[in-house]
Motif scaffolding. Sequence first.
Motif, PDB file in Angstrom:
ATOM      1  N   ALA A 196      39.400  44.101  47.852  1.00 18.10           N
ATOM      2  CA  ALA A 196      39.962  43.769  46.541  1.00 18.10           C
ATOM      3  C   ALA A 196      40.826  42.524  46.615  1.00 18.10           C
ATOM      4  N   TYR A 256      40.166  39.271  44.532  1.00 15.49           N
ATOM      5  CA  TYR A 256      41.160  38.659  43.634  1.00 15.49           C
ATOM      6  C   TYR A 256      41.256  37.163  43.913  1.00 15.49           C
ATOM      7  N   PHE A 295      39.827  42.306  37.273  1.00 15.43           N
ATOM      8  CA  PHE A 295      38.452  42.453  37.731  1.00 15.43           C
ATOM      9  C   PHE A 295      37.489  42.687  36.565  1.00 15.43           C
ATOM     10  N   SER A 307      34.299  40.323  36.025  1.00 14.47           N
ATOM     11  CA  SER A 307      32.969  40.882  35.782  1.00 14.47           C
ATOM     12  C   SER A 307      32.312  40.235  34.578  1.00 14.47           C
ATOM     13  N   LEU A 325      32.324  43.045  46.512  1.00 11.37           N
ATOM     14  CA  LEU A 325      32.945  43.424  45.243  1.00 11.37           C
ATOM     15  C   LEU A 325      32.212  44.586  44.578  1.00 11.37           C
ATOM     16  N   VAL A 361      32.781  46.175  40.875  1.00 12.18           N
ATOM     17  CA  VAL A 361      32.899  44.863  40.232  1.00 12.18           C
ATOM     18  C   VAL A 361      31.523  44.227  40.234  1.00 12.18           C
ATOM     19  N   MET A 411      42.089  48.161  43.928  1.00 13.54           N
ATOM     20  CA  MET A 411      42.168  46.904  43.183  1.00 13.54           C
ATOM     21  C   MET A 411      43.613  46.533  42.879  1.00 13.54           C
TER      22      MET A 411
END
Length: 451
Positions: free
Chosen positions: A37, A41, A227, A231, A250, A255, A272
Motif C-alpha cells: 500500500a 500510494y 486508492f 482506481s 495493487l 485496487v 491502505m
Amino acid sequence: MRRRRVAVLSALVLVAGLLGGCATQEQDSATDQAEIAADGYVYGYAPVALARTRANMICLLPVNQLYSQSAMSGPETRVVVAPNADTLYSIAWLDLRSGPVLLTHPEMGERYFDFQLLDMYTNVFGNIGTRETGQAAGSHVIVPPGWHGETPAGAAVIESPTWDAWVIGRTLVESDADLAAARAAQQQYAMTVLTSPIPDAPPPLPPTDCGNNPAPQAIAGSGPKVFDELSAILAANPPPEADAPMLEQLATLGVTPGATPSSGEPDDVTAMAAGVVRGDKQIVGLASTSSGGDGPWSSLQDAGRYGTDYLHRAGVAKIGLGANVPEESMYYVARTDAGGAALRGDGDGYRLHFPADGLPPIDERGFWSVTLYGPDMFFVANPLGRYAIGDRTPGLVRGADGSLDLWIGAKPPASGPSNWLPAPPGEFVLMLRSYLPTDQSWTPPAPEPGR
C-alpha cells in the motif's frame, strides 16, 4: 499419571507454537500488505495530484479550451504549487475522447514560448515552442492513444499516451512594459476539437464536485479513499505496460481500474491506511531534503520522464507539479544555507554570489530566475511585489569584476533594494529556474548567511 501430564503439556506447547507461528505469519502478511500500500500510494501520488488539480481547474476552465492568463502570478495564485513569476500561463485540460485537438500559434519573433504536454501520470510527452519547434507560426494536432484517423494537412501530429492530458503554455514577459505585447501574442493562440467523440474510448474521469474537490496539496488526509481516486484514473487512463508489476501488487489490495477499494476487505483497508502514512513520509522526506551533490541545492534533473521511478515522480509532484524536461528548463531547490540550517528571512539574510563566469548557463533564447516560496511552495506577499529575481530584473547591480550578488532576507541590504529578493520572517524555499540550459551539470552557489 506423570507421563499423561507431560503428554498434555507437550500438546499444549505444540498448539501454542502453531498458534504463535500463525500469528507471526499474519503479522508478516499485514506488514507486506502495508508495504504494498505504501508503494501504491507513492505510485499514485502524482496522478492523483494531477487529477485533483484538473478537477479544481475545470470548474472554471472547460475541457478542450485554452485559457490564457492575463496577469502575472502572485500570492493569490494558489492552484498549482511553485508557479513562476517569469511567464504568462496558458492552460488547457484535454479530453481526447472527444477527438484530436488542434493547437495553433502565430509567428513568435524573438519571444520565448513553450506549450508543454503532460499525460495523466505527469510524464512530458511533447513540447511545442522555441526550443523544440521554433518561432515560426505552427499547427500541431494532439491525438489520443492509437489514433489512425485523418489530420489537417501540414499539421504536426503528437500522440498522447493517455486520454486525458494537460497543456501548460508559458509565454515570456521581458518586463512590465512588455506585458501588453505578451498578452497580444497569447490572444493569437487557438485550440479546436477536430472530430466527433470516439466510441471505444475508456470511461471519463469522475465528474468534478466544484467547491468540494479535495486539495491536491493534502492527499494523505484522504486516507484509503486515495486508492479510490487512483482506481478511477487507472480506468480512465490505462497506464503504460512498464507499470504492470506495480498494478499486480495493487490488485492484491483490491485496487483495480474502476474499483472502490476503500470499501473492500477490512484488512486491506487497514493496510491502505497504514500505507498512506508510510508512503507520505517517504515523499515528504524526499521533497524536504537535498539530493545530488554536496551543497544545499537539489536538482529536478530527471523531471518529466520518470519511467518506473515513482518516488521521484511523487517528489516532483509535491514541490513542482508540471515540471518540464531538463533540456527545456532546469529546476534547483534549496531549503537550507551553506551550513545546513533552514533558510529563514529573519536575521541577517543570505547572499547568492555568482562569479562573472558562473551565472546560470543558458542559450541566448533562454532566461533564468531565482524565485522565493513559503514552505507550502506558494508566493509570499512582500512590500516590493517581487517574487523572483533574475537576468531580466531591471536595475541589477554587478560587481566591478562582473560578478553578481543577490540578497535574500526580510530586510534589504545596506546597498539598497536593487539586488534584493524579499523573504518572510520565517522559513522559505528558493527555486532557481534555468530555461534552455546549456550545461545541466551546473550547480547554483550556496546561500551564504550574513551580509
